[in-house]
Design a protein around this motif. Structure first.
Motif, PDB file in Angstrom:
ATOM      1  N   ILE A 325      20.577 -18.350  49.513  1.00  0.00           N
ATOM      2  CA  ILE A 325      20.819 -16.982  49.993  1.00  0.00           C
ATOM      3  C   ILE A 325      19.572 -16.104  49.816  1.00  0.00           C
ATOM      4  N   ILE A 326      18.989 -16.167  48.622  1.00  0.00           N
ATOM      5  CA  ILE A 326      17.808 -15.323  48.376  1.00  0.00           C
ATOM      6  C   ILE A 326      16.652 -15.773  49.285  1.00  0.00           C
ATOM      7  N   ASP A 327      16.576 -17.055  49.529  1.00  0.00           N
ATOM      8  CA  ASP A 327      15.557 -17.587  50.437  1.00  0.00           C
ATOM      9  C   ASP A 327      15.721 -16.958  51.831  1.00  0.00           C
ATOM     10  N   CYS A 328      16.960 -16.958  52.301  1.00  0.00           N
ATOM     11  CA  CYS A 328      17.277 -16.374  53.615  1.00  0.00           C
ATOM     12  C   CYS A 328      16.892 -14.895  53.679  1.00  0.00           C
ATOM     13  N   VAL A 329      17.275 -14.169  52.625  1.00  0.00           N
ATOM     14  CA  VAL A 329      16.998 -12.722  52.584  1.00  0.00           C
ATOM     15  C   VAL A 329      15.490 -12.500  52.528  1.00  0.00           C
ATOM     16  N   SER A 330      14.832 -13.277  51.694  1.00  0.00           N
ATOM     17  CA  SER A 330      13.389 -13.143  51.529  1.00  0.00           C
ATOM     18  C   SER A 330      12.663 -13.424  52.856  1.00  0.00           C
ATOM     19  N   GLU A 331      13.078 -14.480  53.522  1.00  0.00           N
ATOM     20  CA  GLU A 331      12.457 -14.838  54.809  1.00  0.00           C
ATOM     21  C   GLU A 331      12.639 -13.721  55.833  1.00  0.00           C
ATOM     22  N   SER A 332      13.816 -13.110  55.800  1.00  0.00           N
ATOM     23  CA  SER A 332      14.115 -12.059  56.791  1.00  0.00           C
ATOM     24  C   SER A 332      13.305 -10.789  56.520  1.00  0.00           C
ATOM     25  N   GLY A 333      12.903 -10.602  55.254  1.00  0.00           N
ATOM     26  CA  GLY A 333      12.157  -9.397  54.879  1.00  0.00           C
ATOM     27  C   GLY A 333      13.020  -8.144  54.958  1.00  0.00           C
ATOM     28  N   LYS A 334      14.331  -8.316  54.994  1.00  0.00           N
ATOM     29  CA  LYS A 334      15.206  -7.149  55.177  1.00  0.00           C
ATOM     30  C   LYS A 334      15.943  -6.720  53.909  1.00  0.00           C
ATOM     31  N   GLY A 335      15.724  -7.460  52.848  1.00  0.00           N
ATOM     32  CA  GLY A 335      16.450  -7.121  51.617  1.00  0.00           C
ATOM     33  C   GLY A 335      16.017  -5.789  51.045  1.00  0.00           C
ATOM     34  N   SER A 336      16.853  -5.233  50.214  1.00  0.00           N
ATOM     35  CA  SER A 336      16.593  -3.899  49.676  1.00  0.00           C
ATOM     36  C   SER A 336      15.933  -3.988  48.312  1.00  0.00           C
ATOM     37  N   PHE A 337      15.607  -2.821  47.769  1.00  0.00           N
ATOM     38  CA  PHE A 337      15.096  -2.808  46.399  1.00  0.00           C
ATOM     39  C   PHE A 337      16.217  -2.880  45.381  1.00  0.00           C
ATOM     40  N   ILE A 338      17.443  -2.720  45.827  1.00  0.00           N
ATOM     41  CA  ILE A 338      18.538  -2.790  44.859  1.00  0.00           C
ATOM     42  C   ILE A 338      19.254  -4.126  45.035  1.00  0.00           C
ATOM     43  N   SER A 339      18.742  -5.135  44.384  1.00  0.00           N
ATOM     44  CA  SER A 339      19.391  -6.440  44.418  1.00  0.00           C
ATOM     45  C   SER A 339      19.796  -6.760  42.997  1.00  0.00           C
ATOM     46  N   VAL A 340      21.062  -6.952  42.809  1.00  0.00           N
ATOM     47  CA  VAL A 340      21.581  -7.066  41.449  1.00  0.00           C
ATOM     48  C   VAL A 340      22.275  -8.410  41.273  1.00  0.00           C
ATOM     49  N   LEU A 341      21.958  -9.075  40.176  1.00  0.00           N
ATOM     50  CA  LEU A 341      22.562 -10.376  39.883  1.00  0.00           C
ATOM     51  C   LEU A 341      23.244 -10.312  38.529  1.00  0.00           C
ATOM     52  N   LYS A 342      24.451 -10.851  38.466  1.00  0.00           N
ATOM     53  CA  LYS A 342      25.082 -10.933  37.138  1.00  0.00           C
ATOM     54  C   LYS A 342      26.095 -12.069  37.101  1.00  0.00           C
ATOM     55  N   LYS A 343      26.465 -12.422  35.883  1.00  0.00           N
ATOM     56  CA  LYS A 343      27.413 -13.519  35.724  1.00  0.00           C
ATOM     57  C   LYS A 343      28.821 -12.959  35.511  1.00  0.00           C
ATOM     58  N   PHE A 344      29.786 -13.557  36.178  1.00  0.00           N
ATOM     59  CA  PHE A 344      31.186 -13.183  35.971  1.00  0.00           C
ATOM     60  C   PHE A 344      31.851 -14.165  35.020  1.00  0.00           C
ATOM     61  N   GLY A 345      32.828 -13.647  34.281  1.00  0.00           N
ATOM     62  CA  GLY A 345      33.691 -14.517  33.477  1.00  0.00           C
ATOM     63  C   GLY A 345      34.832 -15.018  34.343  1.00  0.00           C
ATOM     64  N   ASN A 346      35.908 -15.435  33.705  1.00  0.00           N
ATOM     65  CA  ASN A 346      37.031 -16.016  34.453  1.00  0.00           C
ATOM     66  C   ASN A 346      37.734 -14.995  35.335  1.00  0.00           C
ATOM     67  N   LYS A 347      38.362 -15.484  36.384  1.00  0.00           N
ATOM     68  CA  LYS A 347      39.118 -14.600  37.280  1.00  0.00           C
ATOM     69  C   LYS A 347      40.429 -14.188  36.601  1.00  0.00           C
ATOM     70  N   ASN A 348      41.022 -13.105  37.076  1.00  0.00           N
ATOM     71  CA  ASN A 348      42.347 -12.732  36.566  1.00  0.00           C
ATOM     72  C   ASN A 348      43.401 -13.116  37.609  1.00  0.00           C
ATOM     73  N   GLU A 349      44.647 -12.672  37.386  1.00  0.00           N
ATOM     74  CA  GLU A 349      45.727 -13.131  38.269  1.00  0.00           C
ATOM     75  C   GLU A 349      45.970 -12.202  39.457  1.00  0.00           C
ATOM     76  N   ASN A 350      45.178 -11.147  39.567  1.00  0.00           N
ATOM     77  CA  ASN A 350      45.406 -10.208  40.669  1.00  0.00           C
ATOM     78  C   ASN A 350      45.049 -10.860  42.006  1.00  0.00           C
ATOM     79  N   LEU A 351      45.861 -10.555  43.021  1.00  0.00           N
ATOM     80  CA  LEU A 351      45.816 -11.374  44.233  1.00  0.00           C
ATOM     81  C   LEU A 351      44.532 -11.215  45.050  1.00  0.00           C
ATOM     82  N   LEU A 352      43.990  -9.990  45.111  1.00  0.00           N
ATOM     83  CA  LEU A 352      42.783  -9.799  45.920  1.00  0.00           C
ATOM     84  C   LEU A 352      41.573  -9.383  45.092  1.00  0.00           C
ATOM     85  N   SER A 353      41.645  -9.581  43.780  1.00  0.00           N
ATOM     86  CA  SER A 353      40.488  -9.203  42.957  1.00  0.00           C
ATOM     87  C   SER A 353      39.302 -10.093  43.297  1.00  0.00           C
TER      88      SER A 353
END
Lengths: 436, 163
Positions: A325-353
């Motif tokens: 994904i980052i390769d694609c964005v980088s190649e396009s040269g269209k990505g923004s200065f606000i690119s944020v990466l983080k790790k998620f823990g486990n999902k919860n039971e909410n249906l559309l979370s």
């Protein structure tokens, strides 16, 4: 009037109603003569079209507190109260919101409807994991109480349900006791994506963890980033603080956010962070809400607005998928200065979370014709890696992509049908995604 | 700071009382709707008010004003600031053609304000301290109509009433 979300795209002519009390909400919802679908709107901070419909009900006057319990560490308030106002009230008690998004201007009701996450999802889950209960006004005019025990189906469909089950009126939140609101922050530069993800894994014990990624770097530097780790400081202030920064008074010409300025910004940020790798104490506001200091920063993308593309990939495919994904964005040269990466823990039971155990990346794109084929390409990578997109940021995902990635959508529709048989609550987004 | 707010559930009074709550003020609220007063009282307490007491009163019942002001005095002991925020937004055309309606609006926006100002200013004089302010509409200053029922306090109390 013409309404839009935080991304200023898309726009819709809508009737914006501002009921002054829960009773006025009831009156409006019960009025069958209001043609077309209804949707509630909080702080207007969802990016796309999730709070756009023919008739939009603002929760701005559901802005009262009902109770604070400093023994049980809970607070009950109207759905229109902002995170900022909650913080103002609870900080002097030594309490803090257990989950905070990137802006303090999100309403409590909006936070429930999007089941928002913060920089501590890997440890503390998402916002609704800290919601004790809420009251929900249904299309029938009935108000029901929902919690993980009472009306559990409605609770799980409403948490992350983007306002499609009814109007959230009041919410009881569980709060967190903190030693201070001073944040001890440590910033670590990473030469590329691999190194950044290694650092995130190594520092999993850190309460807050988020990386700012340069989505324009290529080759060996692909995904170069700065990881920000943070904890509440044992010694520090218990004072609420409202920073007053500059404001962007009108939509700036979009050439300001072009390839060069974006790159310049990323370069300087990288260097700046590199110089300050040592632990540093900052006020919570500066750490959690850096962009709030520039009021109306969304105008920087020009009159046509922008799209924030936020995806999550499961752990097993995150490294290869994100690289692609980052390769694609980088190649396009269209990505923004606000690119944020983080790790998620486990999902919860909410249906559309949105969150699932894995890595989430968000990138801003100026709204222009050329960006849509790129986003479609990214959708395919996300789907191929069993990922999904965040509904609170979405303004253009197709029904197919949504239904292939949100496995509980059919269960959600069953609950919605029970709560709202005539499909009174709908948004541009829910229609686009085939939910209404 | 000890503050008396009349017409306390109006939007402007609510906004003011929230600001003073954040400064841990003691508040005494007067309005006619008990349920809304109770809600507001909870809200202000959570926001930091040192104490919140209230009194239910129909503002047009001028005979009850003495009692209301006296209750405020008992609760607050010393009144530092009294704000009169109540009022209605009359339909000028209806008032020009319906005397009953006009009289009612004069009572709400004019006579009741004079009555309250009279009682409160007596009390402030006794205290030898305190501020009395009336929040009113600029409509009375604009001169759009020969008589404007919205801005009556401006016309009648020009030195005390400023929007």
């Amino acid at each position: 009037m013409q309404l839009h979300g935080w991304g200023r795209f898309p726009r819709k002519d809508a009737d914006l109603l501002e009921p002054s009390s829960p009773e006025s909400f009831l009156e409006i919802v019960s009025k069958k003569e209001i043609a077309g679908p209804l949707i509630a709107r909080g702080g207007g901070r969802s990016y796309g079209d999730s709070a756009l419909a023919d008739t939009v009900l603002s929760s701005r006057f559901l802005d009262s507190f009902l109770e604070i319990n400093s023994t049980n560490n809970t607070i009950r308030c109207g759905a229109g109260v902002s995170m900022d106002t909650v913080l103002k009230v609870i900080i002097p008690y030594g309490l803090f919101l257990p989950v905070l998004p990137g802006t303090k201007y999100v309403s409590v009701g909006g936070a429930v409807a999007a089941d928002i996450h913060g920089k501590n999802h890997h440890r503390d889950g998402s916002f609704c994991d800290h919601v004790e209960r809420f009251s929900l006004l249904l299309a029938s005019g009935e108000t029901i109480e929902c919690s993980s025990i009472e009306n559990k189906d409605a609770f799980q469909a409403t948490c992350g349900g983007m306002g499609l089950t009814g109007v959230i009126l009041e919410v009881t939140l569980k709060l967190e006791k903190v030693p201070s609101v001073t944040i001890k922050r440590k910033s670590i530069p990473a030469a590329n994506l691999e190194e950044c993800m290694d650092l995130i894994e190594e520092n999993e014990g850190s309460k807050h963890s988020v990386a700012w990624v340069d989505c324009l770097a290529k080759g060996e530097e692909l995904g170069r980033s700065v990881l920000h780790l943070a904890e509440h400081s044992e010694i520090g202030t218990r004072e609420y603080k409202l920073r007053k920064g500059p404001s962007i008074p009108f939509s700036t010409p979009s050439f300001l956010i072009n390839k060069f300025t974006t790159r310049l910004f990323n370069n300087s940020l990288y260097k700046l962070r590199k110089q300050t790798t040592e632990g540093r104490s900052v006020n919570y506001d500066a750490y959690f809400f850096p962009l709030d200091n520039i009021r109306n920063w969304n105008r920087l993308y020009g009159g046509k607005g922008f799209i924030q593309y936020q995806l999550v990939l499961p752990l097993e495919s995150a490294r290869t998928g994100l690289r692609e994904i980052i390769d694609c964005v980088s190649e396009s040269g269209k990505g923004s200065f606000i690119s944020v990466l983080k790790k998620f823990g486990n999902k919860n039971e909410n249906l559309l979370s949105f969150p699932i155990a894995g890595y989430t990346l968000s990138v801003d794109f100026k709204n222009e014709k050329k960006v849509f084929p790129l986003l479609k390409q990214l959708d395919e990578i996300v789907l191929a890696n069993n990922g999904r997109l965040y509904l609170a940021k979405d303004s253009r995902m197709s029904e197919d992509v949504f239904k292939a990635s949100y496995q509980s959508w059919e269960k959600f529709l069953e609950v919605k049908k029970e709560l709202d048989p005539e499909c009174r609550f709908a948004s541009l987004q829910s229609t686009r995604l085939g939910l209404t | 700071m000890n503050i008396l707010l009349v017409g306390a559930t109006s939007a402007i009074a609510k906004a003011i009382s929230r600001l003073y709550s954040e400064r841990n003020a003691r508040l005494f609220l007067i309005a006619r709707n008990e349920a809304r007063l109770m809600e507001l009282s909870d809200d202000l307490t959570v926001r930091g008010a040192q104490s919140v007491d209230f009194h239910v009163m129909d503002i047009t019942d001028t005979e009850s004003h003495i009692n209301a002001v006296s209750n405020a005095k008992s609760a607050l002991e010393n009144i530092d600031l009294a704000l009169i925020c109540h009022g209605s937004l009359p339909d000028q055309e209806i008032c020009e053609s319906d005397f009953e309606q006009a009289a009612q609006e004069i009572k709400i926006n004019g006579l009741s304000v004079i009555s309250l100002c009279t009682e409160i200013s007596k009390l402030l004089k006794e205290q030898n301290s305190g501020t009395l302010a009336v929040i009113t509409s600029v409509a009375g200053d604009r001169g759009r109509h020969l008589i404007s029922f919205t801005g009556l306090p401006n016309l009648w109390y020009p030195h005390t009433c400023r929007a």
